[in-house]
Design a protein around this motif. Sequence first.
Motif, PDB file in Angstrom:
ATOM      1  N   TYR A 198       0.784  -1.127  -0.070  1.00  0.00           N
ATOM      2  CA  TYR A 198      -0.114  -0.052  -0.151  1.00  0.00           C
ATOM      3  C   TYR A 198       0.730   1.140   0.043  1.00  0.00           C
ATOM      4  N   ASN A 199       1.599   1.286   0.989  1.00  0.00           N
ATOM      5  CA  ASN A 199       2.757   2.424   1.074  1.00  0.00           C
ATOM      6  C   ASN A 199       3.463   2.533  -0.102  1.00  0.00           C
ATOM      7  N   ALA A 200       3.570   3.675  -0.895  1.00  0.00           N
ATOM      8  CA  ALA A 200       4.432   3.850  -2.000  1.00  0.00           C
ATOM      9  C   ALA A 200       5.869   3.727  -1.770  1.00  0.00           C
ATOM     10  N   GLY A 201       6.374   3.616  -0.500  1.00  0.00           N
ATOM     11  CA  GLY A 201       7.650   3.416  -0.326  1.00  0.00           C
ATOM     12  C   GLY A 201       8.371   4.722  -0.263  1.00  0.00           C
ATOM     13  N   ILE A 205      -0.832   4.407  -8.068  1.00  0.00           N
ATOM     14  CA  ILE A 205      -1.234   5.622  -7.488  1.00  0.00           C
ATOM     15  C   ILE A 205      -0.156   5.806  -6.151  1.00  0.00           C
ATOM     16  N   VAL A 206       0.378   6.997  -5.945  1.00  0.00           N
ATOM     17  CA  VAL A 206       1.246   7.603  -4.982  1.00  0.00           C
ATOM     18  C   VAL A 206       0.567   8.085  -3.783  1.00  0.00           C
ATOM     19  N   LYS A 207      -0.203   9.098  -4.327  1.00  0.00           N
ATOM     20  CA  LYS A 207      -0.975  10.094  -3.216  1.00  0.00           C
ATOM     21  C   LYS A 207      -1.887  10.845  -3.990  1.00  0.00           C
ATOM     22  N   ILE A 208      -2.963  11.079  -3.085  1.00  0.00           N
ATOM     23  CA  ILE A 208      -3.995  11.659  -3.459  1.00  0.00           C
ATOM     24  C   ILE A 208      -4.190  12.930  -2.677  1.00  0.00           C
ATOM     25  N   VAL A 209      -3.840  14.196  -3.364  1.00  0.00           N
ATOM     26  CA  VAL A 209      -3.821  15.561  -2.806  1.00  0.00           C
ATOM     27  C   VAL A 209      -5.079  16.232  -2.760  1.00  0.00           C
ATOM     28  N   GLY A 210      -6.115  15.576  -2.526  1.00  0.00           N
ATOM     29  CA  GLY A 210      -7.390  16.470  -2.226  1.00  0.00           C
ATOM     30  C   GLY A 210      -7.783  16.457  -0.925  1.00  0.00           C
ATOM     31  N   ARG A 258     -13.891   9.132  -1.130  1.00  0.00           N
ATOM     32  CA  ARG A 258     -14.551   8.650  -2.065  1.00  0.00           C
ATOM     33  C   ARG A 258     -13.767   7.591  -3.136  1.00  0.00           C
ATOM     34  N   LEU A 259     -12.451   8.313  -3.207  1.00  0.00           N
ATOM     35  CA  LEU A 259     -11.551   7.563  -4.197  1.00  0.00           C
ATOM     36  C   LEU A 259     -11.270   6.193  -3.673  1.00  0.00           C
ATOM     37  N   TYR A 260     -11.028   6.080  -2.107  1.00  0.00           N
ATOM     38  CA  TYR A 260     -10.544   5.055  -1.368  1.00  0.00           C
ATOM     39  C   TYR A 260     -11.554   4.025  -1.324  1.00  0.00           C
ATOM     40  N   GLU A 261     -12.895   4.455  -1.283  1.00  0.00           N
ATOM     41  CA  GLU A 261     -14.032   3.638  -1.256  1.00  0.00           C
ATOM     42  C   GLU A 261     -14.024   2.808  -2.340  1.00  0.00           C
ATOM     43  N   ILE A 262     -13.778   3.060  -3.440  1.00  0.00           N
ATOM     44  CA  ILE A 262     -13.726   2.360  -4.594  1.00  0.00           C
ATOM     45  C   ILE A 262     -12.606   1.824  -5.157  1.00  0.00           C
ATOM     46  N   GLY A 263     -11.575   1.722  -4.152  1.00  0.00           N
ATOM     47  CA  GLY A 263     -10.442   0.941  -4.324  1.00  0.00           C
ATOM     48  C   GLY A 263      -9.255   1.781  -4.984  1.00  0.00           C
ATOM     49  N   LEU A 264      -9.459   3.139  -5.230  1.00  0.00           N
ATOM     50  CA  LEU A 264      -8.284   3.870  -5.495  1.00  0.00           C
ATOM     51  C   LEU A 264      -7.668   4.472  -4.483  1.00  0.00           C
ATOM     52  N   LEU A 265      -6.534   3.630  -4.074  1.00  0.00           N
ATOM     53  CA  LEU A 265      -5.628   4.090  -3.105  1.00  0.00           C
ATOM     54  C   LEU A 265      -4.236   3.964  -3.252  1.00  0.00           C
ATOM     55  N   PRO A 266      -3.510   4.825  -2.597  1.00  0.00           N
ATOM     56  CA  PRO A 266      -1.827   4.576  -2.961  1.00  0.00           C
ATOM     57  C   PRO A 266      -1.389   2.960  -2.700  1.00  0.00           C
ATOM     58  N   ILE A 276      -4.553  13.405  -8.386  1.00  0.00           N
ATOM     59  CA  ILE A 276      -4.207  11.891  -8.005  1.00  0.00           C
ATOM     60  C   ILE A 276      -2.807  11.812  -8.437  1.00  0.00           C
ATOM     61  N   MET A 277      -1.821  11.725  -7.626  1.00  0.00           N
ATOM     62  CA  MET A 277      -0.471  11.809  -8.156  1.00  0.00           C
ATOM     63  C   MET A 277      -0.144  10.185  -8.499  1.00  0.00           C
ATOM     64  N   VAL A 278       0.452   9.993  -9.689  1.00  0.00           N
ATOM     65  CA  VAL A 278       0.799   8.673 -10.028  1.00  0.00           C
ATOM     66  C   VAL A 278       2.217   8.478 -10.348  1.00  0.00           C
TER      67      VAL A 278
END
Lengths: 86, 691
Positions: free
Chosen positions: A3-6, A26-31, A38-46, A81-83
């Motif tokens: 999970y962690n981008a390291g 995905i590295v980070k969400i800066v929102g 909202r993004l985490y809930e649909i599985g878009l997380l770091p 969304i930083m990728v």
Amino acid sequence: MGYNAGSKPLNVFPLSTIDEGKTVRIVKIVGGRGLVRRLYEIGLLPGVEIQVLRNSKHGPVIIRNSVSGTFSLGFGVARKIMVEVM
Amino acid sequence: MACHEVPSNTKIKVKQRSVIVGIIGNPNVGKSALFNKLTKGKAWVGNWPGVTVEKKIGKINLGEASVEIVDLPGIYGLTAHSQDEIIARKFLLEEKPEIVIQVANAVNLERNLYLTIQLLEMNLKLIIALNMVDLAEEEGVEIDIHGLINELKIPIIPIVAIKGVGINQLIETMIEQIDKPIPSFKLDYGEEIEEAIEKISKLIGSSMRKLDFEVDSRWLAIRLLEDDNDVVEQLKSRGLESIIRESKRIKDELEARFNKSVEVLMIEKRYHYILSLSKKYVKRGPARKSLTIFTNKLDEVLTHPIIGLMIFVSMLYLLFKLSFDIVTPLTELIEIFFSHYVYNLFKTSFLPEIISSLLADAVLNGVSVVLIFIPNLLFLFLGISFLEDTGYLARVAFLFDKWMNKLGLSGRAVIPLLIGFGCNVPAIMSTRVLGTDRDRRLAVSMIPFMSCSARLPIYLLFTLIFFKENQIIVILSMYFVGVVTAIITAILFNNLLFKSQTVGYVMDMPPYLVPSAISVLIKSWERVKSFLIRAGTIIVSLMVVIWFLSITGPEGYLGAEALSNPELLSRSWIASFSKLLEPLFKPFNWDWRIIASLIFGFIAKEVVVSLLAVLYSAGEQGLSSVLLSSFTPLTAYSLMTFTLLYTPCMATVATIKTEIGLRHTLLIVSYQLIIAYTVTYAILLIGGLII
């Protein structure tokens, strides 16, 4: 644990700038809190890998991965969304 | 794939009890399809208390229990941020359903499991209806259902809702589960967070008697750690600020230690767990006949910035062709049936003159004005529901996001705006998908300028008489004027009123599916029905008012023949009031009869035509010759424009009020009156110069 981008990633860009067809992580969400949740809930997380299906660079993007399915994200969201390019 | 054994002697022990079952799930997982299958299409639509979100309820009998099945809004989580989430959670907490069925999509099960965990944490009796197992198989997704059942300790029934597969087994499982205890579920959030949960739930436990609602204290503690506004408010209103303060302190301490938001940590833990489940029980092999690949291929075309747009325009053309051109004979049939056959029946009846006039001229006229729209609306909604269920509308939202962004809206707003061409009422109702209040207000301000089907008869009447050769162009120009005004409105409101930007959208792009005919039919009929009930009652009752104001005047009762006698009619209340307004419309050269028609057009725009016919005392055949003698093409065109712009009909105004409040409604209506007056004036001036 996947999970962690390291440690500090090198090529981190906003999702809105990624070419169609590329796979990114995905590295980070800066929102704000609402967007992050909202993004985490649909599985878009770091740490999660996503494929960019459509991106005109100044409009919305379409992404997919096997866990979340296919989603369309507005330009404003994609910019936050930083990728990391794989 | 049988996964649950049903004892043959399953019976409900308690006689004649009533059981509530909630159906919940992410958007686009087939919730409605399952609901329709379970209730066999027999359901009624109401509203959730306090809000105008539709609530669908169906009743069925299971053995000796009468079961009320409630369809909940499609949501991804239960954090109570959006209106839909608040509704779903309130239902689960307050109505305490005996059973909750979560419809999950087998193709991407993991995404659905997030909601599953939240439901289990609420201590609910959950059954998972694992939908689209046929598609999952084709995709090469293999789910070890037995393994998952053992792990989660809840029944999981594979179904294909659209084909009715597995429904019986689901029903049997429901019967069997009614009297079973709720299995306990506890997700381990790790030592530190668990400690915090423990501390807070102890605090809650000690003041439990102050809580007048029965709720799991662990769940409350988790919600508090995640900063759940709704839970905080609930506790505050019960004087439990101390718990909030203490949990905030614990949370801050944790965040300082992890240097990360506790909410994020907890969501990550849940996903950890989901991924561990996925690793153990979900296998993804090569696809046999992949819908994903098909969807991606089709998306390459349909979401293409140029080809996609062209296809969309053709689709729209087809939709309107279908719902307006093709059904015209049907509309005419209804009209003839009412205005000749039934009308004469009433008119020549043995009833006293005033009663037969009331029935024929007021009630029957009103009813036929409403019924005439059924074919148009039905076909329009059939088309929209069909496109919605195929998954295409999500692509339309994507296509228009960039453009809608320029108007300060997200791409999703394009759908309510388009529905506005059919009828403004459902269009305004469908702005709920936009989520934020700001987006809704903006979209709602634009919708009344979308020329709805009720305005079409006015265009048709006038163009038939005055623009026979260029009928289509003139009608299209009306739609164009409307759209341009809507765009100007968006820019204006955006800069003057809202100033803030739209929050970006996150939207599921479901795979393309062939919709089920039943589900499309049911959805369309529900929409038509809501128009009939909402608008119909208002139109009919106001037709009675018009009728009454026409046959009476300052000097008293004029007689029912006032409706067919222009001389009598000019002494009616309608005439007196309209004459009062005449000076205002002097520049337009409109006499009181037009003003009167417009006043009542506020009630429902389609009334304008029937009222013109009455006021110009023209029967079925006479109207065109009467209008030709008193209108020029230019005044006809200006009247059409005014009717398009001046104010939404009463049903729309009522909907705007219930959806976004009185203040904004008054703002929209007065704004529209000013715009209509200005544009009409401009058309008359420019037109006068050209002609």
